[in-house]
Design a protein around this motif. Structure first.
Motif, PDB file in Angstrom:
ATOM      1  N   TYR A 186       0.824  -1.200   0.000  1.00  0.00           N
ATOM      2  CA  TYR A 186       0.000   0.000   0.000  1.00  0.00           C
ATOM      3  C   TYR A 186       0.859   1.250   0.000  1.00  0.00           C
ATOM      4  N   ASN A 231       5.615  -4.477   7.174  1.00  0.00           N
ATOM      5  CA  ASN A 231       6.740  -3.547   7.199  1.00  0.00           C
ATOM      6  C   ASN A 231       6.319  -2.178   6.685  1.00  0.00           C
ATOM      7  N   VAL A 232       6.565  -1.144   7.499  1.00  0.00           N
ATOM      8  CA  VAL A 232       6.433   0.214   6.985  1.00  0.00           C
ATOM      9  C   VAL A 232       7.812   0.559   6.428  1.00  0.00           C
ATOM     10  N   GLU A 251       4.607   3.832   2.739  1.00  0.00           N
ATOM     11  CA  GLU A 251       4.507   2.626   1.924  1.00  0.00           C
ATOM     12  C   GLU A 251       4.655   1.415   2.841  1.00  0.00           C
ATOM     13  N   VAL A 252       3.703   0.528   2.718  1.00  0.00           N
ATOM     14  CA  VAL A 252       3.621  -0.603   3.635  1.00  0.00           C
ATOM     15  C   VAL A 252       3.567  -1.914   2.850  1.00  0.00           C
ATOM     16  N   ASP A 253       4.328  -2.875   3.313  1.00  0.00           N
ATOM     17  CA  ASP A 253       4.397  -4.194   2.682  1.00  0.00           C
ATOM     18  C   ASP A 253       3.886  -5.228   3.687  1.00  0.00           C
TER      19      ASP A 253
ATOM     20  N   SER B 197      12.097  -7.174   4.237  1.00  0.00           N
ATOM     21  CA  SER B 197      10.831  -7.069   4.970  1.00  0.00           C
ATOM     22  C   SER B 197      10.272  -8.432   5.386  1.00  0.00           C
ATOM     23  N   ASN B 205      12.160  -1.671  13.642  1.00  0.00           N
ATOM     24  CA  ASN B 205      12.041  -0.875  12.419  1.00  0.00           C
ATOM     25  C   ASN B 205      12.138   0.607  12.782  1.00  0.00           C
ATOM     26  N   ILE B 207      11.387   3.354  11.143  1.00  0.00           N
ATOM     27  CA  ILE B 207      10.182   4.137  10.852  1.00  0.00           C
ATOM     28  C   ILE B 207       9.099   3.830  11.886  1.00  0.00           C
ATOM     29  N   GLN B 208       9.002   2.552  12.265  1.00  0.00           N
ATOM     30  CA  GLN B 208       7.969   2.190  13.229  1.00  0.00           C
ATOM     31  C   GLN B 208       8.274   2.770  14.611  1.00  0.00           C
ATOM     32  N   VAL B 241       9.846  -0.212  -0.223  1.00  0.00           N
ATOM     33  CA  VAL B 241       8.688  -0.705   0.530  1.00  0.00           C
ATOM     34  C   VAL B 241       8.969  -2.061   1.175  1.00  0.00           C
ATOM     35  N   PRO B 245      13.605  -0.347   7.087  1.00  0.00           N
ATOM     36  CA  PRO B 245      14.476   0.813   6.870  1.00  0.00           C
ATOM     37  C   PRO B 245      15.646   0.857   7.848  1.00  0.00           C
TER      38      PRO B 245
END
Lengths: 385, 385
Positions: A186, A231-232, A251-253, B197, B205, B207-208, B241, B245
């Motif tokens: 997404y 995963n973001v 973006e998310v997987d 991912s 993560n 970003i998370q 994605v 990261p």
């Protein structure tokens, strides 16, 4: 293998291996970046024709398709390898030192294409007559953003309801993939009115709504088996530190080997995004609201061909018959599409070994690579019935 | 105002207004982007000298400083206007149609610079002798990333302990700013090992971790009075994605009119960042940990000159004496620095009106702008004692 034509085909596969390696390098010298597989596809079209396939054609997606008619039209086995590489740069330089081939895509999937051509040639030389038909396909869009578009087009549009079994040859080694890891990708865009960080304070903030969503995603509980992941991977947004941003995106997987688990994760994800937006708007009493638009930018269906299914048992038996035993593994390959449709499907390695897959310094070691060709030939024969 | 020299100075301020407008345009024709105020500063240095100031000098930061000695060295009033604009593009085109001046920075703060020059000239022409000394300063770094560096250098390094009162002229209008909104700006970088991912799922993560921090910040409760605000203005991070990261970053702006409230918010912010990182690491059982490095990239001290303080009462009385009454307001100006040090300080508008501040189409309407000049002259005289 007591059938003399089968024996002859296996001998041809082994004897022709130098020619197979040569074809592997030649095909790989034609660039095939994502969404630009036409040049390599045209060469495959030429080779399909010269090797005697019938009704050689290119479908709307760019898949090159050729038929080797059997005694009957059905069952129809699709035997495929993918045309595309992961490299947007179209400079290709293929080199060789002894058994070691070097160059981007040399294993993934020029090996598959070469094994497919070798299979056609071996069946032809040995005059193998199969009860069912084999449809050979050099397909587009297997890698990354290609999103399996070649396979989707083949199964949903070009040959709907016309494929009974599926085998693809992808990369080196002798593995058998019977589990297709599905994925959903997404890109979510968050938007709000924005304003001055101090003067307009009290307005909902697009980045803050996104942060709330990411925090929720971070705490998702997913099953370890069937393996399910999220995963973001990328975020961005905002124009200056002292402006309430007008936009943010992430973006998310998400992946799973299980259709239901992926669906559940997808629902949880969409709910989290909407809850996050609601929370941010409520937090500021709905003054200057934000909203979110999740866009599905990638969808690889999940699926599995059961360990006890005839196609998997056949693949394991063929491997054993040729003297090697390989386990089953999971992957994200062209076979995902038929697996998801409950069409018997596997992906096999094309033999040999290698390194640096998806890098410009990819290598393919052709030592004993004929083993992979032989197994592909044997499976083509025994599955086309 | 019964003092004849005061009357003469006010008359000079009004009569010289055409010259003041001319200087406002001339000075504004010399670009002064953030961190590149030297060219405009050199012109101010020349004008300070030609208007008779003593000991005209440029400090290490680039502030242009000139002295108008009074009967005694103290009290020492600093009278300032800022050299810098917000425009990194150094193309300046100043135009005029009747009373309407156009061009980037024409009001903010070429008006202040022109009023300062007019004040020097009026005091000189009227031969005003003040009991205390006036130090005129054309300062650098008032805007944005300049982070009040001119004022910080002036008060902390160039003239430490040597300033008793402070007035700056900033922009158009007749407002009086007695409350300095303080701000703290952070850039926080989150780092982790990163990986595939799906293959490396279970790794913390970056970003998370950042998302968790943003979610916490979004729910901060801040007082409405003293007004205290926060904003996550920009974020970025990640490379694809389907990769966990290795890095993410966010830029956060926090403001308050109150020193203690800003300090409390700052502590809450740093705690939230560290809790978020801890939560993300614990969530994944500390396999592949992430960390965060908050960097303070902007610090504008908060402060207030009380409504009942002599300098504010004097400014209000001077405004009334000249026939206009303006209220007090808050702002983020050069006066923040002395306010934070409890040195009596205000920022006043330079008269006239305008639009489009901080845009390339900024305007300044000079109708009755002499009122602003007169008030500045009067305040210079009455505060320098």
């Amino acid at each position: 293998m007591r059938d003399p034509s089968v024996k002859a085909a296996l001998d041809a596969a082994k004897n022709n291996e130098p020619k197979t390696i040569e074809r592997q390098m030649q095909v790989c010298g034609i660039a095939a970046p994502p969404f630009h597989e036409t040049a390599r596809g045209m060469e495959l079209q030429r080779l399909f024709t010269s090797l005697g396939l019938k009704n050689v054609r290119v479908d709307k997606a760019g898949n090159v398709i050729g038929t080797r008619p059997g005694a009957a039209a059905r069952p129809n086995l699709v035997f495929s390898a993918h045309l595309d590489t992961v490299f947007t740069d179209d400079s290709v330089k293929i080199s060789r030192e002894g058994a070691l081939l070097k160059g981007p895509g040399i294993g993934d999937d020029c090996r598959g294409l070469a094994v497919m051509l070798a299979t056609i040639q071996a069946l032809d030389e040995a005059k193998v007559q199969t009860p069912g038909t084999i449809t050979f396909v050099a397909d587009v869009g297997e890698e990354g953003l290609g999103d399996l578009r070649g396979m989707k087009a083949l199964f949903y549009e070009s040959m709907p309801g016309q494929i009974d079994k599926f085998i693809s040859v992808d990369g080196n080694g002798l593995d058998i993939v019977n589990t297709g890891v599905g994925s959903m990708r997404y890109r979510v865009t968050f938007k709000g009115p924005g304003g001055h960080s101090y003067g307009a304070f009290g307005m909902a903030n697009a980045i803050q709504a996104m942060g709330r969503a990411i925090a929720k995603i971070s705490d998702f509980k997913v099953p370890a088996n069937p393996k399910t992941t999220f995963n973001v991977g990328r975020v961005g947004g905002g124009t200056s530190v002292n402006s309430i941003p007008t936009d943010a995106w992430m973006e998310v997987d998400m992946r799973s080997t299980d259709v239901a688990a992926l669906k559940a994760l997808d629902e949880q994800f969409n709910a989290a995004v909407h809850e996050a937006v609601d929370e941010e708007n409520r937090r500021w009493n709905n003054r200057g609201k934000v909203n979110a638009a999740p866009e599905l930018v990638g969808l690889r269906p999940a699926g599995q061909t059961p360990e006890g299914s005839p196609i998997v048992l056949t693949a394991l038996a063929a491997s054993r018959a040729l003297g090697f035993v390989e386990g089953l593994r999971e992957g994200s390959t062209d076979a995902n599409v038929p697996m998801n449709m409950h069409i018997p499907a596997i992906t096999i390695g094309g033999g040999g070994s290698g390194s640096g897959v998806h890098t410009l310094s990819e290598t393919f070691d052709a030592t004993d690579s004929w083993q992979g060709t032989q197994r592909a030939v044997l499976l083509a024969i025994v599955l086309a019935r």
